[in-house]
Design an enzyme around this catalytic site. Structure first.
Site, PDB file in Angstrom:
ATOM      1  N   ARG A   1     -39.741  -5.515  53.591  1.00 52.33           N
ATOM      2  CA  ARG A   1     -40.054  -4.593  52.353  1.00 52.33           C
ATOM      3  C   ARG A   1     -41.180  -3.770  52.681  1.00 52.33           C
ATOM      4  NH1 ARG A   1     -42.044  -6.305  46.330  1.00 52.33           N
ATOM      5  NH2 ARG A   1     -39.582  -6.399  46.239  1.00 52.33           N
TER       6      ARG A   1
ATOM      7  N   ASP B   1     -37.436  -0.145  34.245  1.00 53.02           N
ATOM      8  CA  ASP B   1     -38.236  -0.690  35.194  1.00 53.02           C
ATOM      9  C   ASP B   1     -39.557   0.004  35.166  1.00 53.02           C
ATOM     10  OD1 ASP B   1     -39.365  -1.521  37.726  1.00 53.02           O
ATOM     11  OD2 ASP B   1     -37.990  -0.373  39.054  1.00 53.02           O
TER      12      ASP B   1
ATOM     13  N   HIS C   1     -33.133  -1.055  46.489  1.00 52.97           N
ATOM     14  CA  HIS C   1     -33.471  -2.205  46.324  1.00 52.97           C
ATOM     15  C   HIS C   1     -32.109  -3.091  46.225  1.00 52.97           C
ATOM     16  CE1 HIS C   1     -35.776  -5.762  45.721  1.00 52.97           C
ATOM     17  NE2 HIS C   1     -36.301  -5.414  44.475  1.00 52.97           N
TER      18      HIS C   1
ATOM     19  N   CYS D   1     -36.070  -5.609  36.495  1.00 52.71           N
ATOM     20  CA  CYS D   1     -36.083  -6.262  37.905  1.00 52.71           C
ATOM     21  C   CYS D   1     -37.507  -7.132  37.964  1.00 52.71           C
ATOM     22  CB  CYS D   1     -36.052  -5.565  38.746  1.00 52.71           C
ATOM     23  SG  CYS D   1     -37.476  -4.141  38.591  1.00 52.71           S
TER      24      CYS D   1
ATOM     25  N   ARG E   1     -31.749 -13.845  42.051  1.00 52.97           N
ATOM     26  CA  ARG E   1     -32.234 -13.386  43.227  1.00 52.97           C
ATOM     27  C   ARG E   1     -32.057 -14.571  44.498  1.00 52.97           C
ATOM     28  NH1 ARG E   1     -35.950  -9.246  43.741  1.00 52.97           N
ATOM     29  NH2 ARG E   1     -35.559  -9.733  46.019  1.00 52.97           N
TER      30      ARG E   1
ATOM     31  N   GLN F   1     -31.942  -6.738  44.636  1.00 56.42           N
ATOM     32  CA  GLN F   1     -32.028  -6.705  43.134  1.00 56.42           C
ATOM     33  C   GLN F   1     -30.591  -6.332  42.600  1.00 56.42           C
ATOM     34  OE1 GLN F   1     -35.297  -7.567  41.368  1.00 56.42           O
ATOM     35  NE2 GLN F   1     -33.521  -7.720  39.828  1.00 56.42           N
TER      36      GLN F   1
HETATM   37  N1   CP Z   1     -38.047  -7.595  41.463  1.00 53.22           N
HETATM   38  C1   CP Z   1     -38.682  -7.818  42.619  1.00 53.22           C
HETATM   39  O1   CP Z   1     -38.410  -7.533  43.629  1.00 53.22           O
HETATM   40  O2   CP Z   1     -40.050  -8.570  42.335  1.00 53.22           O
HETATM   41  P1   CP Z   1     -41.057  -8.396  43.262  1.00 53.22           P
HETATM   42  O3   CP Z   1     -41.902  -7.230  43.682  1.00 53.22           O
HETATM   43  O4   CP Z   1     -41.873  -9.593  42.714  1.00 53.22           O
HETATM   44  O5   CP Z   1     -40.511  -9.326  44.499  1.00 53.22           O
HETATM   45  N1  NVA Z   2     -39.661  -0.010  41.271  1.00 53.99           N
HETATM   46  C1  NVA Z   2     -40.168  -0.909  41.446  1.00 53.99           C
HETATM   47  C2  NVA Z   2     -39.683  -2.077  41.882  1.00 53.99           C
HETATM   48  C3  NVA Z   2     -40.305  -3.518  42.021  1.00 53.99           C
HETATM   49  C4  NVA Z   2     -39.407  -4.567  42.189  1.00 53.99           C
HETATM   50  C5  NVA Z   2     -41.061  -0.465  42.616  1.00 53.99           C
HETATM   51  O1  NVA Z   2     -40.718  -0.222  43.659  1.00 53.99           O
HETATM   52  O2  NVA Z   2     -42.258  -0.665  42.504  1.00 53.99           O
END
Ligand code: CP
Ligand code: NVA
Length: 308
Positions: free
Chosen positions: A102, A224, A129, A264, A292, A132
């Protein structure tokens, strides 16, 4: 799967997407059958941003498959600062069997994947993502039985989650709408790549600025956060710009009565969604979170199982 890595839904064939869904369904209903599938395999988890769901679902998932994970926090590696992305990859591939990452720039994931022979899984970048969106379409499939002809509407920022949902829709023949403020639309290059897939599957992709027009008769309403990780300094200004895009009872009532509400998570309750929507019986946000786990187990299995 034909691929070494899982970086974008756009890279997969329609059959590969459905194969992952089938496997995830089997793993969800009969987890014991797979309890030794990845015995002895180690997955490194590189996090340059915070996480709850991604970290827990990958750690629990690999253990349920008989393997194990190593969590590497943002302060541990400092990719590109303490050492290069290439050197991190070449070191890890001598010791582990796969990498979940990530990070911020999408090109970092691509560079890492090119550098190593082991599988690389995209656990979120500024652009995409994919884990997700795979879990989300799996959830919609569970709830609705079919994806074809469904109207899935994303309301808010044309961000990483919106991009991956758009790619997924294009692959799966979904009627996808994004409603965003002017200047916050999904990226043109993502839209254009999605249109290529849509030609083959009959998916329709529509981007508008009017949330009401988009939500009308929707089967799924998705939102989101308005400021993603890394955009914290823009949060205040975005709150004003995005206010008309709040998914509240009034906006949600324009969707079909049996529409699903999706997010998400993490959610900023009272901003992009109100409590009466996220806590309503139409909301499936915790099913998405649980899925997930199942979908990523299927992805890990496909990428990390012994090929011989
Ligand atoms: N939806 C998601 O990816 O959650 P986190 O940021 O908590 O991993
Ligand atoms: N769009 C959000 C998603 C988090 C899971 C971010 O990137 O922070």
């Amino acid at each position: 799967m034909r691929h070494k890595d899982f970086i974008s839904i756009h890279d997969l064939s329609v059959d590969e997407v459905y194969h992952i869904f089938e496997l995830a369904k089997e793993m969800k209903s009969n987890p014991k059958k797979f309890s030794k599938s990845l015995e002895g395999k180690i997955l490194a988890l590189i996090f340059e941003k915070p996480s709850l769901r991604t970290r827990v679902s990958f750690e629990v998932g690999i253990r349920q498959l008989g393997g194990d994970a190593i969590y590497l926090a943002p302060s541990d590696i400092q990719m590109g600062k303490r050492e290069s992305v290439y050197d991190v990859g070449k070191t890890l591939e001598r010791m582990v069997d796969g990498i979940m990452i990530r990070t911020f720039g999408h090109e970092i994931v691509l560079e890492l994947a090119r550098a190593v022979k082991i599988p690389v899984i995209n656990g979120l970048t500024d652009l995409l993502h994919p884990c997700q969106a795979m879990a989300d379409y799996f959830t919609i499939l569970e709830k609705k039985g079919d994806l074809k002809n469904l109207k899935v509407v994303f309301v808010g920022d044309g961000n990483n989650v919106c991009h991956s949902l758009m790619f997924g829709a294009a692959k799966l023949g979904v009627n996808f709408w994004a409603a965003t403020p002017k200047g916050y639309e999904p990226k043109k290059e993502i839209y254009e790549l999605a249109l290529e897939d849509a030609k083959e599957t009959g998916a329709k992709i529509t981007v508008v600025n009017d949330p009401k027009e988009a939500v009308k008769d929707a089967d799924v309403v998705y939102t989101d956060v308005w400021a993603s990780m890394g955009q914290e300094s823009e949060a205040e200004i975005r709150k004003k710009i995005f206010q008309p895009y709040q998914v509240n009872k009034e906006l949600f009532s324009l969707a079909k009565p049996d529409a699903l509400f999706m997010h998400c998570l993490p959610a900023h309750r009272g901003e992009e969604v109100t409590n009466d929507v996220i806590d309503s019986p139409n909301s499936v946000v915790f099913d998405e979170a649980e899925n997930r786990l199942h979908v990523q187990k299927a992805i890990m299995y496909e990428l990390m199982k012994d090929k011989d």
